[in-house]
Design a protein around this motif. Structure first.
Motif, PDB file in Angstrom:
ATOM      1  N   VAL A 142       1.059  -1.006  -0.201  1.00  0.00           N
ATOM      2  CA  VAL A 142      -0.170   0.053  -0.275  1.00  0.00           C
ATOM      3  C   VAL A 142       1.228   1.398  -0.290  1.00  0.00           C
ATOM      4  N   PRO A 143       1.434   2.200  -1.361  1.00  0.00           N
ATOM      5  CA  PRO A 143       2.110   2.522  -0.988  1.00  0.00           C
ATOM      6  C   PRO A 143       2.247   4.279  -0.776  1.00  0.00           C
ATOM      7  N   SER A 191       8.381   5.072  -3.364  1.00  0.00           N
ATOM      8  CA  SER A 191       8.513   6.680  -2.443  1.00  0.00           C
ATOM      9  C   SER A 191       9.247   7.928  -2.698  1.00  0.00           C
ATOM     10  N   ILE A 192       9.638   8.210  -3.866  1.00  0.00           N
ATOM     11  CA  ILE A 192       9.310   9.658  -3.997  1.00  0.00           C
ATOM     12  C   ILE A 192       8.165  10.437  -4.875  1.00  0.00           C
ATOM     13  N   PHE A 193       6.868   9.233  -5.253  1.00  0.00           N
ATOM     14  CA  PHE A 193       5.446   9.622  -5.747  1.00  0.00           C
ATOM     15  C   PHE A 193       4.718   9.786  -4.694  1.00  0.00           C
ATOM     16  N   ASN A 194       5.078   9.800  -3.382  1.00  0.00           N
ATOM     17  CA  ASN A 194       4.435   9.550  -2.413  1.00  0.00           C
ATOM     18  C   ASN A 194       4.917  10.101  -1.162  1.00  0.00           C
ATOM     19  N   PRO A 195       5.721  11.166  -0.853  1.00  0.00           N
ATOM     20  CA  PRO A 195       6.905  11.675  -0.163  1.00  0.00           C
ATOM     21  C   PRO A 195       5.898  12.267   1.331  1.00  0.00           C
ATOM     22  N   ASN A 226      13.362   7.476   7.891  1.00  0.00           N
ATOM     23  CA  ASN A 226      12.827   7.453   6.791  1.00  0.00           C
ATOM     24  C   ASN A 226      13.470   7.910   5.599  1.00  0.00           C
ATOM     25  N   LEU A 227      13.796   8.377   5.383  1.00  0.00           N
ATOM     26  CA  LEU A 227      14.587   9.075   3.980  1.00  0.00           C
ATOM     27  C   LEU A 227      15.886   8.713   4.274  1.00  0.00           C
ATOM     28  N   VAL A 228      16.774   8.995   5.761  1.00  0.00           N
ATOM     29  CA  VAL A 228      17.920   7.608   4.928  1.00  0.00           C
ATOM     30  C   VAL A 228      17.768   6.047   4.897  1.00  0.00           C
ATOM     31  N   ALA A 229      16.523   6.123   5.016  1.00  0.00           N
ATOM     32  CA  ALA A 229      16.565   4.548   4.555  1.00  0.00           C
ATOM     33  C   ALA A 229      16.423   3.815   3.430  1.00  0.00           C
ATOM     34  N   VAL A 230      15.038   4.887   2.234  1.00  0.00           N
ATOM     35  CA  VAL A 230      15.581   4.967   0.737  1.00  0.00           C
ATOM     36  C   VAL A 230      16.255   4.844  -0.055  1.00  0.00           C
ATOM     37  N   PRO A 231      17.582   5.284   0.258  1.00  0.00           N
ATOM     38  CA  PRO A 231      18.595   4.939  -0.195  1.00  0.00           C
ATOM     39  C   PRO A 231      19.141   3.092  -0.267  1.00  0.00           C
ATOM     40  N   ILE A 232      19.148   3.322   1.489  1.00  0.00           N
ATOM     41  CA  ILE A 232      20.043   2.213   2.223  1.00  0.00           C
ATOM     42  C   ILE A 232      19.092   0.702   1.069  1.00  0.00           C
TER      43      ILE A 232
END
Length: 293
Positions: free
Chosen positions: A47-48, A57-61, A112-118
């Motif tokens: 459920v993005p 995530s870029i489409f659902n900031p 959460n911001l840091v987790a995305v590129p990880i």
């Protein structure tokens, strides 16, 4: 007449948000289970628009914040609800609604911001594109943040469980929290809990250590205006760990600290800052702050 729960406004709002988003998330996931179509990024189990899915995530900031208040089962909903209820009531009264709200926003958005590129890099390196589709949800970062805050405010407070059979000081909780989540990540495959617990603790400690304004409880240096950050020796990062681990951790932290100063990312603490921080820590211990529970 039933007793009325006196819940501060921000804490009350967080509890409502937690219940509402968790209900909507599980309802949406249940409705999508019968959908045999859709791409990987919109698979029925995802459920993005509520959970944080790194690849989209870029489409659902907004999910950088909402994902923290989405729980996938009743047990974790109860745990996160208890965390917000007890921890939020205490910290909101200690800091005030405005400062408490700032800490919650930092503790939810930045990890959460840091987790995305990880997770995107993890999937690319391991050749597993589904890793970037891992749904990240839950209040692990809030739990880590509250434990760090308690370590700062009431480190010597002793929590007693099972009628005194188990006793532990608050200052030992963060290390135990990291250990349990790290072991769980390795043994049970709950990697999101392991990753988010570390990111949450590091984010909370960095913000409280260097940026958050602390009330001046001694009024000996700033006329009661407050101090930026907490330079006390007892709140150094190495102090979160057992004594035997502190020297190597302190050495590594010192090297990172010097690097950040040279890069102009961090402002060094002066001797006066450290002295004032130690005074504030001593004053907090003497102030008789209310019990956690």
């Amino acid at each position: 007449m039933a007793p009325r729960l006196n819940i501060p406004p921000v804490t009350r709002g967080l509890l409502i948000l937690l219940v509402a988003l968790s209900f909507l998330y599980n309802l949406a996931r249940w409705k999508r289970l019968g959908d045999p179509y859709g791409s990987e990024a919109t698979a029925p189990s995802l459920v993005p628009y509520l959970a944080l899915v790194p690849a989209v995530s870029i489409f659902n900031p907004w999910t950088f914040v909402t994902a923290t208040f989405v729980e996938q089962n009743v047990l974790t909903l109860f745990v996160n609800g208890a965390t917000i209820f007890f921890g939020g009531k205490y910290l909101e009264r200690a800091w005030g609604p405005k400062e408490f709200g700032k800490v919650v926003l930092v503790a939810t958005a930045i990890p959460n911001l840091v987790a995305v590129p990880i997770y995107i890099a993890w999937g690319a390196i391991m050749g597993n594109p589904t890793r970037a589709l891992t749904p990240i949800t839950g209040g692990i970062t809030l739990q880590a943040t509250f434990l760090v805050a308690f370590k700062q405010l009431v480190p010597e407070h002793t929590v007693t469980i099972l009628k005194g059979i188990v006793k532990m000081r608050v200052k030992h909780f963060p290390a135990l929290f990291l250990l349990l989540n790290s072991i769980s990540g390795l043994v049970l495959g709950t990697d999101t809990a392991a990753v988010m617990s570390w990111l949450g603790l590091l984010t909370a400690w960095t913000y409280l250590r260097f940026y958050k304004t602390q009330p001046d409880m001694s009024s000996s240096t700033t006329g009661g205006r407050g101090l930026k950050g907490d330079a006390s020796e007892t709140f150094a990062f190495a102090m979160f760990f057992p004594d035997i681990m502190q020297p190597p951790i302190a050495f590594i932290c010192d090297q990172i600290y010097v690097l950040l100063i040279n890069l102009k990312i961090c402002t060094p603490f002066s001797n006066d800052d450290i002295t004032s921080g130690n005074e504030q820590a001593a004053a907090r211990g003497e102030a008789g702050l209310p019990h956690l529970l």
